[in-house]
Scaffold this motif. Structure first.
Motif, short mmCIF file in Angstrom:
data_model
loop_
_atom_site.label_atom_id
_atom_site.label_comp_id
_atom_site.label_asym_id
_atom_site.label_seq_id
_atom_site.Cartn_x
_atom_site.Cartn_y
_atom_site.Cartn_z
N LEU A 10 0.85 -1.19 0.00
CA LEU A 10 0.00 0.00 0.00
C LEU A 10 0.88 1.24 0.00
O LEU A 10 1.80 1.36 0.82
N THR A 12 0.86 5.35 0.28
CA THR A 12 0.03 6.44 0.75
C THR A 12 0.88 7.67 1.00
O THR A 12 2.10 7.66 0.77
N ALA A 23 -5.85 3.75 3.31
CA ALA A 23 -4.84 2.69 3.30
C ALA A 23 -4.97 1.79 4.53
O ALA A 23 -4.84 0.56 4.43
N ALA A 27 -5.69 -2.21 4.39
CA ALA A 27 -4.76 -3.14 5.03
C ALA A 27 -5.49 -4.05 6.00
O ALA A 27 -5.26 -5.28 6.03
N THR A 37 0.51 -7.48 4.44
CA THR A 37 0.47 -6.13 3.87
C THR A 37 1.63 -5.31 4.40
O THR A 37 2.12 -5.53 5.51
N THR A 39 2.55 -1.01 4.38
CA THR A 39 2.11 0.33 4.01
C THR A 39 3.31 1.27 4.06
O THR A 39 3.99 1.35 5.09
N ILE A 110 -1.54 -1.21 -4.23
CA ILE A 110 -2.66 -0.27 -4.20
C ILE A 110 -2.13 1.10 -3.81
O ILE A 110 -1.43 1.25 -2.79
N CYS A 111 -2.46 2.11 -4.59
CA CYS A 111 -2.07 3.49 -4.32
C CYS A 111 -3.29 4.28 -3.84
O CYS A 111 -4.32 4.28 -4.53
N THR A 112 -3.17 4.94 -2.70
CA THR A 112 -4.22 5.86 -2.27
C THR A 112 -3.80 7.31 -2.54
O THR A 112 -4.44 8.24 -2.05
#
Length: 364
Positions: A10, A12, A23, A27, A37, A39, A110-112
């Motif tokens: 992730l 963020t 995020a 997660a 996960t 981050t 995954i991009c927030t």
């Protein structure tokens, strides 16, 4: 022998709370489904001093010069982010991101925050990448124009507007804004009255206006109890509002990890139209009064609240008191309709929807 757990990376950034909140919720969901996960905030990791400067600029715009943020946001909407990530100031961040991806070897990313998707494109990383958009309706071009294979939008209206603006794109789907599982509606919440009114107040406006609002609220509603989330201004607020704090009707916090508890145990949230706060309020069925919306993306969050009938805008103490009086009139009929609107537009399943979208798009 147990099969190897899949890994999710992730990405963020700590501009406001929305990116990190989304995020964290994602997660939590993926870990509950058996994934590992990690981050990361590559901007803060690669160039902490430069990142603090940009954070300070963002916070300055929020507090003092929102018009400057409007100009900045408009420029980000039209800029070529694919070229922008090649600027010298961002090269270190791109290299650090590539190193982290190689080291962790995730099965999906995954991009927030949209910047990272362009960095991944620039270094040729082919691991499946999804974007989770963290504001509603007012969504800028960079969220849409990367090579991410999946773009998760917070609501159907955002999807419709993005399709109208950019044309149909099969990478997009509607999942809702992810919120942590702790944000749930209370089993029972009393009706608000002038003698029993619980408020969570987020202090994003100027100190003078926050103090004016709180004093007017405490005077107008004798049974009002307010929890003020004041951030770095908590000490100053305690000095300015020392008499009110001593009355036990006002509690001042710099921050809290129990916003879900506050949202379940109060009747209203008053504050800024940040995405995380707005959608966490939706999950808790907590009516919202917005008194500040940062030009650009937050205007869309306010628009969603108003379209759903789940929130209203009030600027200044007189308008705020008039709005609350309207909500409390006739046995709090308007307040009850806002709770019902929150329930009808609940997004508590959004993190699970993101998981399902990622799984079916990348692994089925």
């Amino acid at each position: 022998m147990e099969p190897e757990r899949k890994r999710l990376l992730l990405l963020t950034v700590a501009y406001g709370q929305g990116h990190n909140a989304a995020a964290a919720a994602i997660a939590e969901e993926f870990e509950a489904r058996g994934w590992d996960t990690r981050t990361l905030d590559p901007c803060a990791m690669s160039s902490p001093a430069v990142f603090r400067l940009t954070q300070n600029f963002y916070n300055f715009c929020v507090r003092r010069m929102p018009w400057l943020w409007r100009v900045t946001y408009a420029q980000t909407d039209t800029a070529d982010w694919a070229e922008g990530v090649r600027l010298p100031i961002l090269r270190g961040c791109t290299r650090r991101l590539a190193e982290e991806v190689k080291s962790y070897a995730p099965d999906a990313i995954i991009c927030t925050y949209p910047l990272y998707a362009y960095m991944l494109d620039d270094v040729g990383i082919t691991i499946p990448c999804a974007m989770v958009v963290t504001d509603a309706i007012e969504i800028s071009r960079p969220w849409i124009k990367s090579h991410a294979r999946l773009v998760c939008l917070p609501d159907a209206e955002s999807y419709r507007l993005m399709e109208a603006r950019f044309g149909f794109f099969d990478s997009a789907c509607t999942t809702g804004f992810p919120v942590r599982r702790a944000f749930t509606p209370p089993q029972q919440r009393s009706l608000p009255t002038r003698e029993d009114l619980g408020i969570v107040y987020g202090a994003y406006d100027s100190t003078r206006r926050v103090v004016d609002d709180l004093r007017c609220l405490l005077t107008a509603y004798p049974g009002c109890r307010i929890t003020l989330i004041a951030g770095k201004r908590a000490v100053r607020m305690r000095c300015l509002l020392s008499r009110e704090v001593q009355s036990d009707r006002l509690r001042i916090l710099d921050s809290t990890n129990e916003m879900d508890v506050l949202f379940r145990s109060n009747h209203l949230y008053i504050g800024k139209a940040g995405a995380a706060t707005v959608f966490e309020a939706y999950a808790c069925h907590l009516p919202v009064i917005i008194n500040y919306a940062l030009p650009g993306q937050e205007q869309g969050n306010l628009q969603k609240l108003q379209q759903d009938g789940a929130g209203v805008y009030a600027c200044g103490a007189p308008d705020l008191l008039h709005t609350i009086d309207t909500l409390l009139a006739s046995g709090a009929a308007r307040w009850q309709s806002m709770v019902a609107a929150m329930s009808a537009n609940n997004t508590r399943g959004a993190a699970a929807a993101v998981f399902n979208a990622v799984f079916h798009r990348f692994f089925s």
